[in-house]
Design an enzyme around this catalytic site. Structure first.
Site, PDB file in Angstrom:
ATOM      1  N   GLU A 131       0.442  -1.179   0.015  1.00  0.00           N
ATOM      2  CA  GLU A 131      -0.017   0.142   0.122  1.00  0.00           C
ATOM      3  C   GLU A 131       0.800   1.193   0.052  1.00  0.00           C
ATOM      4  O   GLU A 131       0.259   2.122  -0.779  1.00  0.00           O
ATOM      5  CB  GLU A 131      -0.715  -0.601   1.185  1.00  0.00           C
ATOM      6  CG  GLU A 131      -1.825  -0.910   1.169  1.00  0.00           C
ATOM      7  CD  GLU A 131      -3.114  -1.154  -0.139  1.00  0.00           C
ATOM      8  OE1 GLU A 131      -2.444  -0.886  -0.793  1.00  0.00           O
ATOM      9  OE2 GLU A 131      -3.539  -0.954   0.669  1.00  0.00           O
ATOM     10  N   THR A 184      -5.906   6.815  -5.656  1.00  0.00           N
ATOM     11  CA  THR A 184      -5.588   6.745  -3.958  1.00  0.00           C
ATOM     12  C   THR A 184      -4.859   8.019  -3.429  1.00  0.00           C
ATOM     13  O   THR A 184      -5.316   8.892  -2.779  1.00  0.00           O
ATOM     14  CB  THR A 184      -5.433   5.728  -3.345  1.00  0.00           C
ATOM     15  OG1 THR A 184      -5.952   4.188  -3.466  1.00  0.00           O
ATOM     16  CG2 THR A 184      -4.740   5.687  -1.303  1.00  0.00           C
TER      17      THR A 184
HETATM   18  N1  HSE Z   1      -8.172   4.115   4.186  1.00  0.00           N
HETATM   19  C1  HSE Z   1      -7.956   4.449   2.905  1.00  0.00           C
HETATM   20  C2  HSE Z   1      -8.122   6.316   2.186  1.00  0.00           C
HETATM   21  C3  HSE Z   1      -8.176   3.468   1.677  1.00  0.00           C
HETATM   22  O1  HSE Z   1      -9.510   6.290   1.876  1.00  0.00           O
HETATM   23  O2  HSE Z   1      -7.098   6.883   1.504  1.00  0.00           O
HETATM   24  C4  HSE Z   1      -7.733   3.867  -0.049  1.00  0.00           C
HETATM   25  O3  HSE Z   1      -8.452   2.439  -0.586  1.00  0.00           O
END
Ligand code: HSE
Length: 312
Positions: A131, A184
């Site tokens: 990630e 993201t």
């Molecule tokens: N919690 C993360 C965000 C998840 O909202 O950026 C990304 O899929």
């Protein structure tokens, strides 16, 4: 039992669940990514990508699945090599935990080939590195549920501490993925660096109430608490039609609806199985009408298994 060749499925996940930015996530049954891996006599690591999408990095260092596998192999140094293939099934930038599923599937596959596999929970620290690679932030609210299954609460990031919570089987998860991409990294860049205390109070009230609702399946808790006053207000503009689609889901009887992860997918919940298809239908029609996009729909109960391995 020593495994020589394995096939791993890692499911999609809905993270944030409305107010739980970076701390709540749940695994669903579909879609998901698949990794196959086998031991090789000669040491070293070979990575292959199988995907129709040219945007997905094909090199081992650049692809999150390759990156996670290499980190594990560099640390564990097994006395054999690994040939690993990512069968990329999930769309990129969907809000369904696509990079998380690839990272998890890879970590679980490498682990399954080891003579002394690590406990599943130990794989979290490798998966979050995928990630970090994908979005610049090692958030765990996709990888934890994809790996462990069920509802996960990221209680702390430093040190990483993930609690698996019970979740009601009454809840039906409707995920609508419109044919658009939200990165993201870009969605995270929109977030405020600090919050007014009143906003924080509202948010942690909703996170607590939502957690109670997810455990108990209580309609009222779900209805009141799927409300995000932190990420949704700034991210909604990345998703054309967002407000109309959300409203259409509520009119069709959903208890709540919000952005899945960083979007563009939206999720809605109901405890009435007879409503699930009509909620999904309303959302799909509204996306088509307001944003001119087609959608994929996934309806399931929680996936309690997380990533699964089989020898092949
Ligand atoms: N919690 C993360 C965000 C998840 O909202 O950026 C990304 O899929």
């Amino acid at each position: 039992m020593i495994r020589r060749r394995v096939k791993v499925f890692a499911p999609a996940s809905i993270s944030n669940l409305g107010p739980g930015f970076d701390v709540l996530g749940i695994a669903v049954r579909r879609p998901g990514d698949i990794v196959t891996a086998e031991r090789t006599r000669e040491p070293g690591f070979t990575f292959t990508l199988q995907s129709a999408d040219p945007r997905i990095p094909a090199s081992a260092r650049e692809n999150v699945a390759g990156h996670v596998a290499l980190l594990m192999l560099e640390e564990i140094r097994p006395p054999f090599g690994i040939r690993l293939t990512l069968h990329k099934k999930m769309p990129l930038g969907s809000g369904l935990g696509s990079s998380g599923a690839s990272s998890v599937a890879s970590a679980v596959a490498v682990n399954a080939l080891l003579s002394k596999p690590l406990p599943k929970y130990e794989l979290l620290r490798f998966a979050v590195e995928g990630e970090r690679k994908a979005s610049g932030a090692p958030h765990a609210d996709n990888v934890a549920p994809s790996l462990l299954g069920g509802l996960c609460l990221i209680r702390s990031y430093d040190p990483l501490d993930v609690l698996q919570l019970p979740v009601s089987n009454r809840i039906i998860w409707i995920v609508v993925h419109p044919d658009m991409v939200v990165k993201t990294k870009e969605a995270r860049a929109l977030l405020p660096g600090t919050l007014p205390l009143q906003t924080a109070i509202l948010q942690w009230g909703n996170v607590s109430g939502l957690t109670a609702g997810l455990i108990s399946g209580n309609d009222l808790c779900l209805k009141k608490c799927i409300e995000d006053n932190v990420a949704e207000p700034v991210r909604a503009r990345l998703i054309p039609g967002f407000e109309e689609v959300r409203r259409s889901s509520l009119r069709a009887g959903a208890l709540g609806c919000s952005i899945s992860g960083s979007g563009p997918s939206l999720f809605a919940v109901t405890t009435a199985i007879r409503l699930a298809d009509s909620i999904a239908g309303a959302m799909v029609r509204t996306f088509r009408r307001t944003a001119g996009v087609r959608c994929d729909v996934y309806i399931s109960k929680v996936n309690r298994d997380g990533a699964t391995v089989r020898s092949v």
